[in-house]
Structure formats: C-alpha cells, structure tokens
Design an enzyme around this catalytic site. Sequence first.
Site, PDB file in Angstrom:
ATOM      1  N   LYS A  14      -3.313   3.411 -10.447  1.00 44.84           N
ATOM      2  CA  LYS A  14      -4.767   3.267 -10.305  1.00 44.84           C
ATOM      3  C   LYS A  14      -5.391   4.540  -9.721  1.00 44.84           C
ATOM      4  CE  LYS A  14      -4.446  -0.242  -7.398  1.00 44.84           C
ATOM      5  NZ  LYS A  14      -2.988  -0.325  -7.200  1.00 44.84           N
ATOM      6  N   ARG A  89      -8.947  -6.973  -3.428  1.00 42.63           N
ATOM      7  CA  ARG A  89      -7.546  -7.366  -3.499  1.00 42.63           C
ATOM      8  C   ARG A  89      -7.368  -8.861  -3.219  1.00 42.63           C
ATOM      9  NH1 ARG A  89      -5.474  -1.912  -2.105  1.00 42.63           N
ATOM     10  NH2 ARG A  89      -3.244  -1.806  -2.367  1.00 42.63           N
ATOM     11  N   ARG A 128       6.752   9.421  -4.747  1.00 43.77           N
ATOM     12  CA  ARG A 128       5.332   9.785  -4.626  1.00 43.77           C
ATOM     13  C   ARG A 128       5.083  10.583  -3.348  1.00 43.77           C
ATOM     14  NH1 ARG A 128       0.474   5.441  -5.009  1.00 43.77           N
ATOM     15  NH2 ARG A 128       1.308   4.514  -3.104  1.00 43.77           N
ATOM     16  N   ARG A 161       4.093   8.585   2.026  1.00 39.88           N
ATOM     17  CA  ARG A 161       3.417   7.554   2.803  1.00 39.88           C
ATOM     18  C   ARG A 161       4.447   6.653   3.468  1.00 39.88           C
ATOM     19  NH1 ARG A 161      -1.028   4.869  -1.141  1.00 39.88           N
ATOM     20  NH2 ARG A 161      -0.275   3.040  -0.037  1.00 39.88           N
ATOM     21  N   ARG A 172       4.738  -5.185   0.028  1.00 38.81           N
ATOM     22  CA  ARG A 172       3.470  -4.937  -0.669  1.00 38.81           C
ATOM     23  C   ARG A 172       3.466  -5.629  -2.023  1.00 38.81           C
ATOM     24  NH1 ARG A 172       3.334   1.244  -0.784  1.00 38.81           N
ATOM     25  NH2 ARG A 172       1.304   1.081  -1.775  1.00 38.81           N
TER      26      ARG A 172
HETATM   27  P1  AMP Z   1      -3.324   1.533  -1.308  1.00 42.18           P
HETATM   28  O1  AMP Z   1      -3.504   2.972  -0.973  1.00 42.18           O
HETATM   29  O2  AMP Z   1      -4.396   0.999  -2.211  1.00 42.18           O
HETATM   30  O3  AMP Z   1      -1.935   1.223  -1.801  1.00 42.18           O
HETATM   31  O4  AMP Z   1      -3.493   0.733   0.072  1.00 42.18           O
HETATM   32  C1  AMP Z   1      -2.626   0.966   1.159  1.00 42.18           C
HETATM   33  C2  AMP Z   1      -2.710  -0.168   2.144  1.00 42.18           C
HETATM   34  O5  AMP Z   1      -4.049  -0.242   2.669  1.00 42.18           O
HETATM   35  C3  AMP Z   1      -2.433  -1.559   1.606  1.00 42.18           C
HETATM   36  O6  AMP Z   1      -1.044  -1.851   1.571  1.00 42.18           O
HETATM   37  C4  AMP Z   1      -3.180  -2.430   2.608  1.00 42.18           C
HETATM   38  O7  AMP Z   1      -2.479  -2.524   3.826  1.00 42.18           O
HETATM   39  C5  AMP Z   1      -4.419  -1.587   2.875  1.00 42.18           C
HETATM   40  N1  AMP Z   1      -5.497  -1.890   1.897  1.00 42.18           N
HETATM   41  C6  AMP Z   1      -6.051  -1.057   0.979  1.00 42.18           C
HETATM   42  N2  AMP Z   1      -7.015  -1.661   0.284  1.00 42.18           N
HETATM   43  C7  AMP Z   1      -7.097  -2.920   0.775  1.00 42.18           C
HETATM   44  C8  AMP Z   1      -7.890  -4.052   0.453  1.00 42.18           C
HETATM   45  N3  AMP Z   1      -8.811  -4.008  -0.521  1.00 42.18           N
HETATM   46  N4  AMP Z   1      -7.681  -5.184   1.170  1.00 42.18           N
HETATM   47  C9  AMP Z   1      -6.774  -5.246   2.145  1.00 42.18           C
HETATM   48  N5  AMP Z   1      -5.970  -4.235   2.495  1.00 42.18           N
HETATM   49  C10 AMP Z   1      -6.128  -3.074   1.807  1.00 42.18           C
END
Ligand code: AMP
Length: 216
Positions: A14, A89, A128, A161, A172
């Site tokens: 994404k 989400r 990554r 990360r 996750r």
């Molecule tokens: P991402 O970079 O999108 O993979 O997000 C990394 C982490 O941020 C996720 O595993 C969640 O802990 C938190 N996170 C990001 N976006 C959301 C969301 N829309 N709702 C809840 N937690 C989020």
Amino acid sequence: MVTLVFLGAPGAGKGTQAQILKERYNFLHISTGDILRAEKEKNTELSKRIREIMEKGELVPDEIVVQVLKENIKDLDAKNGIIFDGFPRTVRQAEMLEEMLKEKNLILDKVFFFEVSKDKVIERLSKRLICKNCGKIYHLKNMPPKVDGICDDCGGELIQREDDKEEVVENRWKNYLEQTKPLIDFYSKKGILVRINADLEKEETFREIREILNLK
Ligand code: AMP
C-alpha cells in the site's frame, strides 16, 4: 480530485503504491502508520502509550488514531487525489472517516483492496527498510537504495522497523484478519471496493491501479 483508501495486509504494498502516486501524479499520501510513528517519538503520555501498542503489533485505539490524524491533516483539497493508506483499519474508523470527509464536502470514491499471500508478506517485510527521516520504503533485494543504508531522497538513515520483526509480524497479520478484513465486506456493500493483485511486482500492480484511475 479522487479520494481513495488503500486497504490490505501489512506488506501488501500500500505504502509503495501510494509513494508512486505521490511522486508521479502529485497525490496527497496520508499514512496513519507514518503519522503514528512520528507521534510515538514525542515525549508525552500519549506517545508512550502509542509506542507500547505499536511495538506489540496491536492496533492503536480508534479514537486516538482519528485524533492524531486530524491534528496532522490540514488542507485536503490541494492535490490531484488523496490516498488514505492504512486507514481505516476497523469498521468504526471507516464510519469516522465518512464523517470526516463529509465535513470537508468530500466523498470516498474507491477503496483498493490489495490482495496478497502471507508468504509474500513475510518475504517483503523481512527485507523491508524505511527511512528514519522521511519514511520512504525500500526493499533490500527488490527496491534497494542507491547507496547502502542511505535514503535516495533525503539522505536519512535506513532502518528495519521494530514491528517488521518476525514475531510482531505474526501478530499484525492476526489483527489484520480479525479487525481489518471485515472492511472488505463493508466497502463491497457500498459498491466502491476494487480488488488489486498485490502479489505482483510493484510496476505491474501499479499498471492495474493506473488503468482503474485512468491516469496517463
Ligand atoms: P503501518 O505503517 O500502516 O503498517 O502501521 C504500523 C502500526 O501503526 C500498526 O501496526 C498499528 O499499530 C498502527 N496503526 C497504523 N494505522 C493504524 C490505524 N488506522 N488504526 C490503528 N492502528 C494503526
């Protein structure tokens, strides 16, 4: 102007696809992951709480995500299109997004669902890297930086990360299945869900997106 949501498992691509739309077509890329990563570096009670949740690979509570998101977005109509990447989400977040867009006289045009296999996710996330400074995404094998360990765009340091480590990725993935996958049904009923093959190489996936959006 088009308003999009990018929905899919972690590692589905994404952020990578949003990055392309931002660089080549001047889309506004709104990643709640990036926003929360910046937030957790601050020295407040809230940032401490966010940090603990993210380290475990759990979802940050809906109210907090929306609060932090609102604080971080101002002008929503300045570009060719808007991409919400990794948001919503949960179904509750989807409802909150609808309200937010309504306040700005916007509607959600399309939700791209990035369909990807778990094997692909593991392969991508284990290699990554992201820029600590600007958040740009790299992959050690498929999208390496020009100079090892350094961001092509801003010269920042590239890091893995914490939540891309194997144990956290499992959690996750589980949370994705339980909390985020129901959104497929939610948006499908609204007639705005578009399925994208996210197992492909990034340029092939991008071709699909470009055709759907009628971009040259
Ligand atoms: P991402 O970079 O999108 O993979 O997000 C990394 C982490 O941020 C996720 O595993 C969640 O802990 C938190 N996170 C990001 N976006 C959301 C969301 N829309 N709702 C809840 N937690 C989020």
